[in-house]
Design a protein around this motif. Structure first.
Motif, PDB file in Angstrom:
ATOM      1  N   PRO A  73       0.821  -1.214   0.000  1.00  0.00           N
ATOM      2  CA  PRO A  73       0.000   0.000   0.000  1.00  0.00           C
ATOM      3  C   PRO A  73       0.855   1.264   0.000  1.00  0.00           C
ATOM      4  O   PRO A  73       1.986   1.264   0.503  1.00  0.00           O
ATOM      5  N   VAL A  74       0.304   2.331  -0.563  1.00  0.00           N
ATOM      6  CA  VAL A  74       0.988   3.627  -0.590  1.00  0.00           C
ATOM      7  C   VAL A  74       0.081   4.620   0.133  1.00  0.00           C
ATOM      8  O   VAL A  74      -1.014   4.945  -0.346  1.00  0.00           O
ATOM      9  N   PHE A  75       0.542   5.123   1.271  1.00  0.00           N
ATOM     10  CA  PHE A  75      -0.300   5.939   2.139  1.00  0.00           C
ATOM     11  C   PHE A  75      -0.093   7.441   1.881  1.00  0.00           C
ATOM     12  O   PHE A  75       0.825   7.853   1.171  1.00  0.00           O
ATOM     13  N   GLU A  76      -0.969   8.233   2.493  1.00  0.00           N
ATOM     14  CA  GLU A  76      -0.878   9.693   2.401  1.00  0.00           C
ATOM     15  C   GLU A  76       0.521  10.152   2.829  1.00  0.00           C
ATOM     16  O   GLU A  76       1.084   9.651   3.797  1.00  0.00           O
ATOM     17  N   GLY A  77       1.091  11.092   2.082  1.00  0.00           N
ATOM     18  CA  GLY A  77       2.433  11.585   2.393  1.00  0.00           C
ATOM     19  C   GLY A  77       3.541  10.752   1.790  1.00  0.00           C
ATOM     20  O   GLY A  77       4.721  11.018   2.052  1.00  0.00           O
ATOM     21  N   GLN A  78       3.176   9.751   0.974  1.00  0.00           N
ATOM     22  CA  GLN A  78       4.183   8.894   0.343  1.00  0.00           C
ATOM     23  C   GLN A  78       4.080   8.963  -1.182  1.00  0.00           C
ATOM     24  O   GLN A  78       3.034   9.265  -1.750  1.00  0.00           O
ATOM     25  N   LEU A  79       5.199   8.685  -1.814  1.00  0.00           N
ATOM     26  CA  LEU A  79       5.277   8.434  -3.247  1.00  0.00           C
ATOM     27  C   LEU A  79       5.964   7.090  -3.423  1.00  0.00           C
ATOM     28  O   LEU A  79       6.911   6.779  -2.702  1.00  0.00           O
ATOM     29  N   ALA A  80       5.502   6.306  -4.386  1.00  0.00           N
ATOM     30  CA  ALA A  80       6.141   5.028  -4.689  1.00  0.00           C
ATOM     31  C   ALA A  80       6.579   5.047  -6.146  1.00  0.00           C
ATOM     32  O   ALA A  80       5.756   5.279  -7.034  1.00  0.00           O
ATOM     33  N   VAL A  81       7.868   4.818  -6.392  1.00  0.00           N
ATOM     34  CA  VAL A  81       8.433   4.874  -7.745  1.00  0.00           C
ATOM     35  C   VAL A  81       8.905   3.474  -8.134  1.00  0.00           C
ATOM     36  O   VAL A  81       9.721   2.872  -7.423  1.00  0.00           O
ATOM     37  N   LEU A  82       8.403   2.968  -9.257  1.00  0.00           N
ATOM     38  CA  LEU A  82       8.838   1.653  -9.740  1.00  0.00           C
ATOM     39  C   LEU A  82      10.225   1.789 -10.349  1.00  0.00           C
ATOM     40  O   LEU A  82      10.412   2.469 -11.354  1.00  0.00           O
ATOM     41  N   LEU A  83      11.202   1.132  -9.742  1.00  0.00           N
ATOM     42  CA  LEU A  83      12.588   1.247 -10.188  1.00  0.00           C
ATOM     43  C   LEU A  83      12.940   0.238 -11.261  1.00  0.00           C
ATOM     44  O   LEU A  83      13.718   0.530 -12.175  1.00  0.00           O
ATOM     45  N   GLU A  84      12.412  -0.957 -11.151  1.00  0.00           N
ATOM     46  CA  GLU A  84      12.631  -1.982 -12.175  1.00  0.00           C
ATOM     47  C   GLU A  84      11.625  -3.102 -11.973  1.00  0.00           C
ATOM     48  O   GLU A  84      11.051  -3.266 -10.900  1.00  0.00           O
ATOM     49  N   GLY A  85      11.395  -3.853 -13.046  1.00  0.00           N
ATOM     50  CA  GLY A  85      10.465  -4.962 -12.971  1.00  0.00           C
ATOM     51  C   GLY A  85       9.140  -4.638 -13.642  1.00  0.00           C
ATOM     52  O   GLY A  85       9.016  -3.685 -14.413  1.00  0.00           O
ATOM     53  N   LYS A  86       8.144  -5.434 -13.306  1.00  0.00           N
ATOM     54  CA  LYS A  86       6.812  -5.283 -13.877  1.00  0.00           C
ATOM     55  C   LYS A  86       5.806  -5.238 -12.743  1.00  0.00           C
ATOM     56  O   LYS A  86       5.785  -6.120 -11.892  1.00  0.00           O
ATOM     57  N   ALA A  87       4.952  -4.199 -12.739  1.00  0.00           N
ATOM     58  CA  ALA A  87       4.005  -4.043 -11.637  1.00  0.00           C
ATOM     59  C   ALA A  87       2.763  -3.305 -12.104  1.00  0.00           C
ATOM     60  O   ALA A  87       2.768  -2.630 -13.140  1.00  0.00           O
ATOM     61  N   SER A  88       1.716  -3.449 -11.313  1.00  0.00           N
ATOM     62  CA  SER A  88       0.472  -2.731 -11.572  1.00  0.00           C
ATOM     63  C   SER A  88      -0.044  -2.170 -10.259  1.00  0.00           C
ATOM     64  O   SER A  88       0.313  -2.629  -9.164  1.00  0.00           O
ATOM     65  N   VAL A  89      -0.900  -1.156 -10.363  1.00  0.00           N
ATOM     66  CA  VAL A  89      -1.460  -0.516  -9.174  1.00  0.00           C
ATOM     67  C   VAL A  89      -2.979  -0.495  -9.296  1.00  0.00           C
ATOM     68  O   VAL A  89      -3.528  -0.354 -10.396  1.00  0.00           O
ATOM     69  N   SER A  90      -3.649  -0.634  -8.162  1.00  0.00           N
ATOM     70  CA  SER A  90      -5.102  -0.557  -8.128  1.00  0.00           C
ATOM     71  C   SER A  90      -5.530   0.122  -6.831  1.00  0.00           C
ATOM     72  O   SER A  90      -4.782   0.119  -5.845  1.00  0.00           O
ATOM     73  N   PRO A  91      -6.714   0.732  -6.821  1.00  0.00           N
ATOM     74  CA  PRO A  91      -7.191   1.359  -5.581  1.00  0.00           C
ATOM     75  C   PRO A  91      -7.445   0.303  -4.515  1.00  0.00           C
ATOM     76  O   PRO A  91      -7.889  -0.809  -4.818  1.00  0.00           O
ATOM     77  N   GLY A  92      -7.181   0.656  -3.268  1.00  0.00           N
ATOM     78  CA  GLY A  92      -7.488  -0.256  -2.176  1.00  0.00           C
ATOM     79  C   GLY A  92      -8.990  -0.373  -1.969  1.00  0.00           C
ATOM     80  O   GLY A  92      -9.791   0.347  -2.579  1.00  0.00           O
ATOM     81  N   ALA A  93      -9.364  -1.282  -1.109  1.00  0.00           N
ATOM     82  CA  ALA A  93     -10.779  -1.529  -0.850  1.00  0.00           C
ATOM     83  C   ALA A  93     -11.415  -0.362  -0.114  1.00  0.00           C
ATOM     84  O   ALA A  93     -10.758   0.373   0.640  1.00  0.00           O
ATOM     85  N   GLU A  94     -12.718  -0.182  -0.339  1.00  0.00           N
ATOM     86  CA  GLU A  94     -13.479   0.809   0.403  1.00  0.00           C
ATOM     87  C   GLU A  94     -13.552   0.383   1.874  1.00  0.00           C
ATOM     88  O   GLU A  94     -13.519  -0.807   2.178  1.00  0.00           O
ATOM     89  N   PRO A  95     -13.650   1.362   2.792  1.00  0.00           N
ATOM     90  CA  PRO A  95     -13.838   0.989   4.204  1.00  0.00           C
ATOM     91  C   PRO A  95     -15.073   0.110   4.364  1.00  0.00           C
ATOM     92  O   PRO A  95     -16.080   0.302   3.686  1.00  0.00           O
ATOM     93  N   ALA A  96     -14.992  -0.869   5.263  1.00  0.00           N
ATOM     94  CA  ALA A  96     -16.092  -1.809   5.461  1.00  0.00           C
ATOM     95  C   ALA A  96     -17.326  -1.090   6.006  1.00  0.00           C
ATOM     96  O   ALA A  96     -17.227  -0.213   6.861  1.00  0.00           O
ATOM     97  N   ASP A  97     -18.478  -1.447   5.491  1.00  0.00           N
ATOM     98  CA  ASP A  97     -19.756  -0.919   5.966  1.00  0.00           C
ATOM     99  C   ASP A  97     -20.409  -1.997   6.824  1.00  0.00           C
ATOM    100  O   ASP A  97     -20.959  -2.967   6.324  1.00  0.00           O
TER     101      ASP A  97
END
Length: 217
Positions: A133-157
Motif C-alpha cells: 500500500p501507498v499511504f498519504e504523504g508517500q510516493l512510490a516509484v517503480l525502479l525496475e520490474g513489472k508491476a500494476s497498481v489498483s485502488p485499495g478496498a473501500e472501508p467496510a460498511d
C-alpha cells in the motif's frame, strides 16, 4: 488514484549546468524545478559526467543510485562510495561532487527544508502475492520490474447485509478491473482513502515526506 508518468516529465538542466533533472513532485509547486521556491522536492537526475552538484542552502538531501553501479560522492572533502539502491543522507549546503568510475548513473533525489520537513527513501522488493500500500504523504516509484497498481478496498460498511466472503470477493474483483500497469520510474501518489496497492515483481522506492513537529514556545 494518481499516477505520475515518467515519460511525461520535462527534463530540466541543473542550476550549475552539470546534469539533467526530472521533477516528480514538489511542495509548494514551483514554476521551475530549479527555482528553489519549494519546501520539498522529489526528482530523478541523469549524471553523465563527473563534476560538482548544485547546492541547496537550508535543505537536507537523500540521494539513491537507481541505475548504474556506483557513484563516488564527495561531501565537504570526504568521499562516499554509493552503490545501487543504498540511500545516503547529507546536507544540501555542503560542497558536493561526483565521480563515475563505472559509467553513467541515474539517481533519485529527495530534498527537504531542514527543520520543517524530513524526507525518507526506502527500497523494497515487490511481491505478486502481497500488495504494497501507498499511504498519504508517500510516493512510490517503480525502479525496475513489472508491476500494476489498483485502488485499495473501500472501508467496510458494518451495516451492509453481505457476508464477509462476498465482500472480499467483490473487492478483489474490483481491484483487478481497476488495475493499471506501471512503467519504469512511474510514481504512485499515496492516499489514506482507498490507498493505492502495488503488485508485481521488481523493486520499488517508497518516499515519505514528514512534517517536523515543533514544540509550543
Amino acid at each position: 488514484m494518481e499516477i505520475i508518468r515518467f515519460a511525461e516529465l520535462k527534463p530540466e538542466p541543473w542550476r550549475n549546468g552539470g546534469g539533467v533533472t526530472r521533477e516528480i513532485a514538489s511542495h509548494p509547486k514551483a514554476a521551475s524545478a530549479q527555482d528553489g521556491a519549494w519546501d520539498w522536492r522529489v526528482s530523478i537526475a541523469d549524471v553523465g559526467s563527473a563534476g560538482e552538484f548544485s547546492t541547496f542552502p537550508g535543505m537536507e538531501r537523500v540521494i539513491t543510485v537507481i541505475d548504474g553501479e556506483l557513484l563516488l560522492l564527495t561531501v565537504d572533502g570526504e568521499e562516499h562510495p554509493l552503490e545501487k539502491y543504498r540511500p545516503f543522507r547529507f546536507s544540501g549546503e555542503a560542497a558536493s561532487g561526483s565521480a563515475l568510475p563505472t559509467g553513467d548513473i541515474r539517481d533519485l533525489n529527495v530534498i527537504a527544508r531542514a527543520g520543517e520537513f524530513k524526507g525518507y527513501t526506502s527500497i523494497i522488493e515487490l511481491s505478486k502475492k502481497r500488495a504494497h500500500p501507498v499511504f498519504e504523504g508517500q510516493l512510490a516509484v517503480l525502479l525496475e520490474g513489472k508491476a500494476s497498481v489498483s485502488p485499495g478496498a473501500e472501508p467496510a460498511d458494518v451495516s451492509a447485509d453481505v457476508s464477509a466472503g462476498s465482500a472480499d470477493s467483490a473487492a478483489a474483483d474490483a481491484a483487478v478491473a481497476e488495475s493499471i500497469e506501471l512503467g519504469r520510474y512511474d510514481a504512485v501518489v499515496g492516499s489514506d482513502t482507498r490507498s493505492p496497492e502495488i503488485l508485481g515483481r521488481g523493486f520499488l522506492a517508497v518516499i515519505s515526506i514528514d512534517r517536523v513537529e515543533h514544540a509550543p514556545s
